[in-house]
Motif scaffolding. Sequence first.
Motif, short mmCIF file in Angstrom:
data_model
loop_
_atom_site.label_atom_id
_atom_site.label_comp_id
_atom_site.label_asym_id
_atom_site.label_seq_id
_atom_site.Cartn_x
_atom_site.Cartn_y
_atom_site.Cartn_z
N GLU A 196 0.86 -1.18 0.00
CA GLU A 196 0.00 0.00 0.00
C GLU A 196 0.89 1.23 0.00
O GLU A 196 1.49 1.59 1.01
CB GLU A 196 -0.90 0.00 1.24
CG GLU A 196 -2.02 -1.04 1.21
CD GLU A 196 -2.96 -0.85 0.03
OE1 GLU A 196 -3.18 0.31 -0.37
OE2 GLU A 196 -3.45 -1.86 -0.51
N HIS A 197 1.00 1.85 -1.16
CA HIS A 197 1.87 3.02 -1.31
C HIS A 197 1.49 3.72 -2.61
O HIS A 197 1.19 3.05 -3.61
CB HIS A 197 3.35 2.59 -1.36
CG HIS A 197 4.31 3.73 -1.21
ND1 HIS A 197 4.71 4.50 -2.27
CD2 HIS A 197 4.97 4.21 -0.13
CE1 HIS A 197 5.57 5.42 -1.85
NE2 HIS A 197 5.74 5.27 -0.55
N PRO A 198 1.49 5.05 -2.65
CA PRO A 198 1.10 5.75 -3.88
C PRO A 198 2.01 5.48 -5.07
O PRO A 198 1.60 5.69 -6.21
CB PRO A 198 1.13 7.24 -3.48
CG PRO A 198 1.93 7.30 -2.23
CD PRO A 198 1.72 6.00 -1.54
N ARG A 199 3.23 4.99 -4.82
CA ARG A 199 4.17 4.72 -5.91
C ARG A 199 4.47 3.23 -6.05
O ARG A 199 5.52 2.84 -6.56
CB ARG A 199 5.46 5.51 -5.70
CG ARG A 199 5.30 7.01 -5.97
CD ARG A 199 6.59 7.76 -5.62
NE ARG A 199 7.72 7.29 -6.41
CZ ARG A 199 8.06 7.76 -7.62
NH1 ARG A 199 7.32 8.72 -8.19
NH2 ARG A 199 9.11 7.30 -8.26
N LYS A 200 3.54 2.38 -5.63
CA LYS A 200 3.81 0.95 -5.68
C LYS A 200 3.94 0.44 -7.12
O LYS A 200 4.54 -0.61 -7.36
CB LYS A 200 2.72 0.17 -4.95
CG LYS A 200 1.33 0.26 -5.56
CD LYS A 200 0.33 -0.51 -4.71
CE LYS A 200 -1.09 -0.44 -5.27
NZ LYS A 200 -2.04 -1.20 -4.42
N GLY A 201 3.39 1.17 -8.09
CA GLY A 201 3.53 0.78 -9.48
C GLY A 201 4.96 0.77 -9.97
O GLY A 201 5.29 0.10 -10.95
N GLU A 202 5.84 1.50 -9.25
CA GLU A 202 7.26 1.52 -9.62
C GLU A 202 7.87 0.13 -9.49
O GLU A 202 8.82 -0.20 -10.20
CB GLU A 202 8.01 2.51 -8.73
CG GLU A 202 7.60 3.96 -8.89
CD GLU A 202 8.01 4.54 -10.23
OE1 GLU A 202 9.09 4.15 -10.74
OE2 GLU A 202 7.26 5.36 -10.78
N LEU A 203 7.36 -0.67 -8.57
CA LEU A 203 7.89 -2.02 -8.39
C LEU A 203 7.70 -2.85 -9.66
O LEU A 203 8.64 -3.50 -10.14
CB LEU A 203 7.20 -2.72 -7.22
CG LEU A 203 7.65 -2.31 -5.82
CD1 LEU A 203 6.70 -2.87 -4.77
CD2 LEU A 203 9.07 -2.78 -5.55
N GLY A 204 6.48 -2.82 -10.22
CA GLY A 204 6.22 -3.58 -11.44
C GLY A 204 7.09 -3.12 -12.60
O GLY A 204 7.54 -3.93 -13.41
N GLU A 205 7.33 -1.82 -12.67
CA GLU A 205 8.17 -1.29 -13.75
C GLU A 205 9.61 -1.77 -13.58
O GLU A 205 10.28 -2.10 -14.56
CB GLU A 205 8.10 0.23 -13.76
CG GLU A 205 6.72 0.77 -14.15
CD GLU A 205 6.65 2.28 -14.12
OE1 GLU A 205 7.70 2.93 -14.29
OE2 GLU A 205 5.54 2.82 -13.91
N MET A 206 10.09 -1.81 -12.34
CA MET A 206 11.45 -2.31 -12.11
C MET A 206 11.54 -3.80 -12.41
O MET A 206 12.52 -4.27 -13.02
CB MET A 206 11.87 -2.06 -10.67
CG MET A 206 13.37 -2.26 -10.44
SD MET A 206 13.79 -2.93 -8.81
CE MET A 206 13.60 -4.68 -9.10
N PHE A 207 10.51 -4.56 -12.00
CA PHE A 207 10.51 -5.99 -12.31
C PHE A 207 10.61 -6.21 -13.82
O PHE A 207 11.32 -7.10 -14.28
CB PHE A 207 9.23 -6.65 -11.77
CG PHE A 207 9.09 -6.63 -10.27
CD1 PHE A 207 10.19 -6.47 -9.46
CD2 PHE A 207 7.84 -6.77 -9.69
CE1 PHE A 207 10.07 -6.45 -8.07
CE2 PHE A 207 7.71 -6.76 -8.31
CZ PHE A 207 8.81 -6.59 -7.49
N GLY A 208 9.90 -5.38 -14.58
CA GLY A 208 9.94 -5.50 -16.04
C GLY A 208 11.31 -5.16 -16.60
O GLY A 208 11.80 -5.84 -17.50
N ALA A 209 11.93 -4.12 -16.05
CA ALA A 209 13.26 -3.71 -16.53
C ALA A 209 14.28 -4.82 -16.28
O ALA A 209 15.09 -5.15 -17.17
CB ALA A 209 13.69 -2.43 -15.84
#
Length: 268
Positions: A196-209
């Motif tokens: 639960e965090h306003p920038r949790k979408g950054e995790l998925g982007e890093m996983f993709g990178a």
Amino acid sequence: MAAKKLHSHPVIVMAIIINVFVLGLAVAWSGPDLTKLWRLLGEDGIVEWMQFLCFAVLSGMLGFATVQRWRQSRRFSLELLALGGLTALVALAALEEISWFQRILQIQSPEFFLQNNKQSETNLHNLAVGSESLHKAVLLKIIALVGLTHNLVLPLLARVKPGVRRWVEDLGLYLPPLGASIVYLVLVALSHALIEHPRKGELGEMFGAVHYLATVFAAYFTGYNYGKPALFENKADACRLSALFAMQLAFLLMVAWMLSAGAGAMSS
């Protein structure tokens, strides 16, 4: 090297380990006090720097592959066009990720970006589109569609119809190993469900990178799950190079952590 077993490629294994570790870190740092989680997910945080480093290395790798393919054929082809286009696209993603070094060099945004950028930064992906940014309103939807198609739909089709893989590779592209793709997609889903965090979408982007850095290397450089000739066709050389690159992936995470400490991750 049309390998079938996921655990047989050290670079893909290391990529999965890194992504699992970062997700575990996010879960461990979740709670009432989000200071540590901001260190992980905030601007100039560990995750953002890891994305930049992966995109930067991936762009260099694709550029190297483009030059090598050109030297081998000395003629333009779909493969050369695809590799060259991906090189430029990934380089753009890397520069956009850190706002073209704006914060590092402490450069003030031009008036246009101050008025039209959601974060008042000099980048394109945060330009305002209605009440949302271009990234949230358009790019994330495109990334999700392309990601699911490339990592799930096409690999599943290729298992039934081998011609699908040949068609993709004739276009100059590749299909990631289905096992690696499933792990990547599951980790993205878990990051949304557990954090639960306003920038949790950054995790998925890093996983993709991280996932794409590993699978591009595995396919184009060592021929793993790839039908066309690899850049390193000698199996012994490919194995040694893979071991070195797996260590490089771990090193990138350490560098991202150090860069976040130097820059000071922003909490808003």
